[in-house]
Design a protein around this motif. Structure first.
Motif, mmCIF file in Angstrom:
data_model
loop_
_atom_site.group_PDB
_atom_site.id
_atom_site.type_symbol
_atom_site.label_atom_id
_atom_site.label_comp_id
_atom_site.label_asym_id
_atom_site.label_seq_id
_atom_site.Cartn_x
_atom_site.Cartn_y
_atom_site.Cartn_z
ATOM 1 N N GLY A 55 4.995 -6.765 -2.884
ATOM 2 C CA GLY A 55 4.431 -5.421 -2.946
ATOM 3 C C GLY A 55 3.377 -5.240 -4.023
ATOM 4 N N CYS A 56 3.071 -6.263 -4.792
ATOM 5 C CA CYS A 56 2.085 -6.164 -5.876
ATOM 6 C C CYS A 56 0.657 -6.388 -5.392
ATOM 7 C CB CYS A 56 2.385 -7.178 -6.966
ATOM 8 S SG CYS A 56 4.031 -7.059 -7.670
ATOM 9 N N THR A 57 0.477 -6.975 -4.243
ATOM 10 C CA THR A 57 -0.850 -7.349 -3.754
ATOM 11 C C THR A 57 -1.793 -6.154 -3.663
ATOM 12 O OG1 THR A 57 0.191 -9.094 -2.461
ATOM 13 C CG2 THR A 57 -2.079 -8.542 -1.909
ATOM 14 N N ALA A 58 -1.383 -5.106 -2.999
ATOM 15 C CA ALA A 58 -2.236 -3.933 -2.841
ATOM 16 C C ALA A 58 -2.530 -3.287 -4.197
ATOM 17 C CB ALA A 58 -1.578 -2.921 -1.911
ATOM 18 N N TRP A 59 -1.563 -3.297 -5.094
ATOM 19 C CA TRP A 59 -1.761 -2.709 -6.430
ATOM 20 C C TRP A 59 -2.919 -3.385 -7.157
ATOM 21 C CZ3 TRP A 59 0.016 1.386 -9.098
ATOM 22 C CH2 TRP A 59 -0.305 1.437 -10.449
ATOM 23 N N VAL A 60 -2.915 -4.695 -7.172
ATOM 24 C CA VAL A 60 -3.959 -5.449 -7.871
ATOM 25 C C VAL A 60 -5.329 -5.166 -7.254
ATOM 26 C CG1 VAL A 60 -4.814 -7.758 -8.404
ATOM 27 C CG2 VAL A 60 -2.392 -7.250 -8.648
ATOM 28 N N LEU A 61 -5.419 -5.147 -5.943
ATOM 29 C CA LEU A 61 -6.695 -4.893 -5.275
ATOM 30 C C LEU A 61 -7.175 -3.456 -5.475
ATOM 31 C CD1 LEU A 61 -6.058 -6.803 -1.948
ATOM 32 C CD2 LEU A 61 -7.526 -7.507 -3.835
ATOM 33 N N GLN A 62 -6.294 -2.502 -5.333
ATOM 34 C CA GLN A 62 -6.666 -1.086 -5.428
ATOM 35 C C GLN A 62 -6.980 -0.666 -6.860
ATOM 36 O OE1 GLN A 62 -7.099 1.206 -3.005
ATOM 37 N NE2 GLN A 62 -7.555 2.821 -4.467
ATOM 38 N N THR B 196 0.838 -1.199 0.000
ATOM 39 C CA THR B 196 0.000 0.000 0.000
ATOM 40 C C THR B 196 0.869 1.244 0.000
ATOM 41 O OG1 THR B 196 -0.148 0.171 2.396
ATOM 42 C CG2 THR B 196 -1.825 -1.173 1.299
ATOM 43 N N GLU B 197 0.258 2.364 -0.288
ATOM 44 C CA GLU B 197 0.985 3.633 -0.317
ATOM 45 C C GLU B 197 1.607 3.958 1.039
ATOM 46 O OE1 GLU B 197 0.211 8.220 -1.740
ATOM 47 O OE2 GLU B 197 -1.490 6.918 -1.343
ATOM 48 N N LEU B 198 0.987 3.508 2.109
ATOM 49 C CA LEU B 198 1.471 3.796 3.460
ATOM 50 C C LEU B 198 2.435 2.746 4.000
ATOM 51 C CD1 LEU B 198 -1.920 4.977 4.987
ATOM 52 C CD2 LEU B 198 -0.077 6.388 4.038
ATOM 53 N N GLU B 199 2.610 1.673 3.271
ATOM 54 C CA GLU B 199 3.508 0.583 3.698
ATOM 55 C C GLU B 199 4.951 1.086 3.745
ATOM 56 O OE1 GLU B 199 4.866 -2.449 5.142
ATOM 57 O OE2 GLU B 199 2.981 -3.112 4.285
ATOM 58 N N ILE B 200 5.638 0.815 4.832
ATOM 59 C CA ILE B 200 7.020 1.284 4.941
ATOM 60 C C ILE B 200 8.039 0.163 4.727
ATOM 61 C CG2 ILE B 200 6.486 3.245 6.421
ATOM 62 C CD1 ILE B 200 7.368 1.532 8.810
ATOM 63 N N ARG B 201 7.589 -1.096 4.793
ATOM 64 C CA ARG B 201 8.530 -2.207 4.635
ATOM 65 C C ARG B 201 8.450 -2.840 3.250
ATOM 66 N NH1 ARG B 201 6.579 -5.921 8.784
ATOM 67 N NH2 ARG B 201 4.726 -4.711 8.482
ATOM 68 N N LEU B 202 7.313 -3.376 2.883
ATOM 69 C CA LEU B 202 7.158 -4.048 1.589
ATOM 70 C C LEU B 202 6.490 -3.092 0.610
ATOM 71 C CD1 LEU B 202 5.977 -7.552 2.835
ATOM 72 C CD2 LEU B 202 8.242 -6.912 2.028
ATOM 73 N N THR B 203 7.234 -2.094 0.163
ATOM 74 C CA THR B 203 6.674 -1.055 -0.691
ATOM 75 C C THR B 203 6.454 -1.542 -2.120
ATOM 76 O OG1 THR B 203 8.846 -0.243 -1.340
ATOM 77 C CG2 THR B 203 7.863 0.719 0.639
ATOM 78 N N PHE B 204 5.516 -0.918 -2.795
ATOM 79 C CA PHE B 204 5.243 -1.219 -4.198
ATOM 80 C C PHE B 204 6.493 -0.963 -5.038
ATOM 81 C CE2 PHE B 204 4.062 0.442 -8.394
ATOM 82 C CZ PHE B 204 3.451 -0.687 -8.923
#
Length: 69
Positions: free
Chosen positions: A41-48, A11-19
């Motif tokens: 880091g691709c998981t949030a991208w696909v969902l969002q 996610t945009e706010l993730e500090i460890r596993l960033t996109f």
């Protein structure tokens, strides 16, 4: 996992596993902590964004470009 529920990596706010760092198809497997986290880091991208454009182009970002075209 958080006290508020489950949220996806990247996610945009993730500090460890960033996109930007961990959703890079061009990155060598060994470059991303021995390859273990590359792709995480691709998981949030696909969902969002409801797409898998990260597979086709490498200049995407959370705040600007969401599609290759």
């Amino acid at each position: 996992f958080t006290n508020y529920g489950i949220y996806p990596a990247g996610t945009e706010l993730e500090i460890r596993l960033t996109f930007d760092k961990y959703c890079d198809k061009e990155k060598d497997w060994e470059e991303a902590i021995g390859g273990y986290f590359n792709g995480s880091g691709c998981t949030a991208w696909v969902l969002q964004n409801e797409n898998q454009e990260y597979l086709r182009c490498s200049d995407l970002s959370w705040n600007k470009k969401h599609k290759c075209k």
